[in-house]
Design a protein around this motif. Structure first.
Motif, short mmCIF file in Angstrom:
data_model
loop_
_atom_site.label_atom_id
_atom_site.label_comp_id
_atom_site.label_asym_id
_atom_site.label_seq_id
_atom_site.Cartn_x
_atom_site.Cartn_y
_atom_site.Cartn_z
N LEU A 10 141.40 43.15 0.29
CA LEU A 10 142.16 44.04 1.15
C LEU A 10 142.54 43.28 2.41
O LEU A 10 141.71 43.01 3.28
CB LEU A 10 141.33 45.28 1.49
N ALA A 11 143.82 42.93 2.52
CA ALA A 11 144.26 42.04 3.60
C ALA A 11 145.43 42.62 4.38
O ALA A 11 146.24 41.89 4.93
CB ALA A 11 144.66 40.68 3.02
N GLY A 12 145.50 43.95 4.44
CA GLY A 12 146.67 44.57 5.06
C GLY A 12 146.45 45.17 6.42
O GLY A 12 147.33 45.83 6.98
N GLY A 13 145.26 44.96 7.01
CA GLY A 13 144.94 45.60 8.28
C GLY A 13 145.78 45.10 9.45
O GLY A 13 146.18 43.95 9.50
N VAL A 56 145.60 39.76 -3.72
CA VAL A 56 145.55 39.84 -2.26
C VAL A 56 146.51 40.95 -1.83
O VAL A 56 147.72 40.81 -1.95
CB VAL A 56 145.94 38.50 -1.61
N LEU A 57 145.95 42.05 -1.35
CA LEU A 57 146.73 43.25 -1.05
C LEU A 57 147.19 43.19 0.40
O LEU A 57 146.37 43.28 1.32
CB LEU A 57 145.91 44.50 -1.31
N THR A 58 148.48 43.02 0.60
CA THR A 58 149.04 42.82 1.94
C THR A 58 149.84 44.04 2.37
O THR A 58 150.31 44.82 1.57
CB THR A 58 149.93 41.58 1.98
N GLN A 59 150.02 44.14 3.71
CA GLN A 59 150.78 45.26 4.24
C GLN A 59 151.39 44.87 5.58
O GLN A 59 152.54 44.48 5.66
CB GLN A 59 149.88 46.49 4.37
N PRO A 88 151.85 43.31 -2.33
CA PRO A 88 152.24 44.05 -1.13
C PRO A 88 152.37 45.54 -1.39
O PRO A 88 152.62 45.97 -2.53
CB PRO A 88 153.59 43.44 -0.77
N ALA A 89 152.20 46.33 -0.34
CA ALA A 89 152.51 47.76 -0.44
C ALA A 89 153.99 47.88 -0.77
O ALA A 89 154.83 47.15 -0.24
CB ALA A 89 152.20 48.46 0.88
#
Length: 375
Positions: A10-13, A56-59, A88-89
């Motif tokens: 979780l890398a979208g903060g 790798v979940l990006t935002q 990505p979202a």
């Protein structure tokens, strides 16, 4: 392609508590430790733990992070059967949403990615913590207990416990209660935000949670409490070693200062030669240390040119320190220029900033100061 375990980072903060450092950069892409970015740590842990499929979940501000991760070459995750995939979202036709609604929703939106590997287990990580950990050992514990969920925990002080999600357990490690930042903690086992789920159970709970309009779609607030309520097998896996959530300017500065302590457990130099942290090589020129330079207990990376005094500091690549300048207890990120006679104390100086000649920064040093050109 069948895989025993797939990792999802979780890398979208947004990382707002890092102030200007995350004005244009996602928190996991923030510089750390002289040559690394924060995201290097969970990705290196995956590579060293023989986990070869990583999402790798990006935002927020995802372009630089996505470019940096690429296909996973830096961590050896770009082979014929390995991959670091940027997830990505994105807009979903059924609801029109474009951002992840919560940590659980982020994984739910990528169920099709997970299904394509048909994993037995899913490892869920945060992209913004500094630590070394063998996830394979955690998986062994998960399988031995036939767990539905294993949560990595860190034993913190009672004073610190109210800042964390706390896992209350029986003597055998079985989790019977989860409390989010309790005012009066019953234990000191703090969740590290590292989870191993048996995928069949996880998939079911994610689908049910997505249908709940009142849910926050969060692991701590929704998924874990639901599993506890249903009597699922939840266990705590106690971690021993260095771990730091670098979510504030102060904690980021402190984690860099920790590297200068000869008793620090993180061991970025990999003296044991068993757990290297992989990163990008900037291919800068060698360091230049002039005869006027004085360097005490500091970490200097390639490309630094030092003509002044450095004490208790971490300098990234291509930092220039002019004659008569002084840098004390500070972190200078890539490309910083400290001109002649300038003095910097207890500060983080952001990438490519210039400290003009004769300037005094934070000489009283009551708290960490952040110097940045970003707004």
């Amino acid at each position: 392609m069948k895989k025993e375990m797939v990792a999802m980072i979780l890398a979208g903060g947004r990382g707002t508590r890092l102030e200007a450092l995350t004005a244009k950069v996602a928190k996991p892409a923030v510089h750390f430790g002289g040559k690394y970015r924060i995201i290097d740590f969970p990705l290196s842990n995956c590579a060293n733990s023989n986990i070869d499929i990583v999402g790798v979940l990006t935002q927020y501000e995802s372009v630089l992070l996505g470019t940096y991760v690429g296909s996973g070459t830096k961590w050896g995750l770009d082979g014929s059967s390995s991959l670091a995939a940027i997830l990505p979202a994105r807009e979903r036709g059924e609801v029109g949403a474009t951002w992840y609604a919560g940590t659980a929703d982020a994984i739910y939106q990528n169920i099709s990615f997970l299904d394509s590997y048909d994993p037995d287990y899913v490892l869920i990580l945060s992209g913004d913590h500094i630590y070394k950990m063998d996830y394979d050992k955690m998986l062994e514990a998960h399988k031995e207990r036939k767990a539905d969920l294993t949560v990595a925990v860190l034993n913190v002080s009672l004073k610190e416990a109210s800042r964390f999600g706390i896992m209350n357990t029986y003597e055998d490690g079985t989790i019977y209660e989860f409390e989010e930042k309790p005012a009066e903690p019953k234990s000191t086992l703090a969740s590290m935000g590292i989870y191993i789920f048996s995928y069949k159970a996880l998939r079911s709970y994610l689908i049910d949670d997505a249908k709940d309009e009142n849910s926050k779609h969060d692991f701590g607030m929704n998924i874990i409490p639901a599993m506890l309520k249903d009597g699922k097998r939840l266990y705590a896996y106690e971690f021993e070693g260095y771990w730091k959530d670098v979510g504030t300017v102060e904690s980021l500065w402190q984690a860099n200062m920790d590297l200068l302590d000869d008793k620090n457990d993180l061991d970025l130099y990999n003296l044991k030669k068993d757990w290297k942290i992989y990163t990008e090589d900037t291919f800068s020129h060698p360091q230049i240390i002039s005869e006027d330079a004085v360097i005490k207990n500091s970490m200097l990376t390639q490309g630094c040119v030092i003509n002044g005094e450095i004490e208790g500091s971490v300098l990234f690549d291509n930092v220039f320190v002019g004659k008569g300048a002084k840098v004390v207890d500070s972190v200078l990120m890539p490309g910083v220029l400290v001109e002649e006679g300038a003095e910097v104390y207890k500060a983080i100086v952001d990438e490519d900033c210039v400290i003009r000649a004769g300037t005094e920064i934070n000489k009283q040093a009551e708290k960490v100061m952040l110097i940045s050109d970003n707004k």
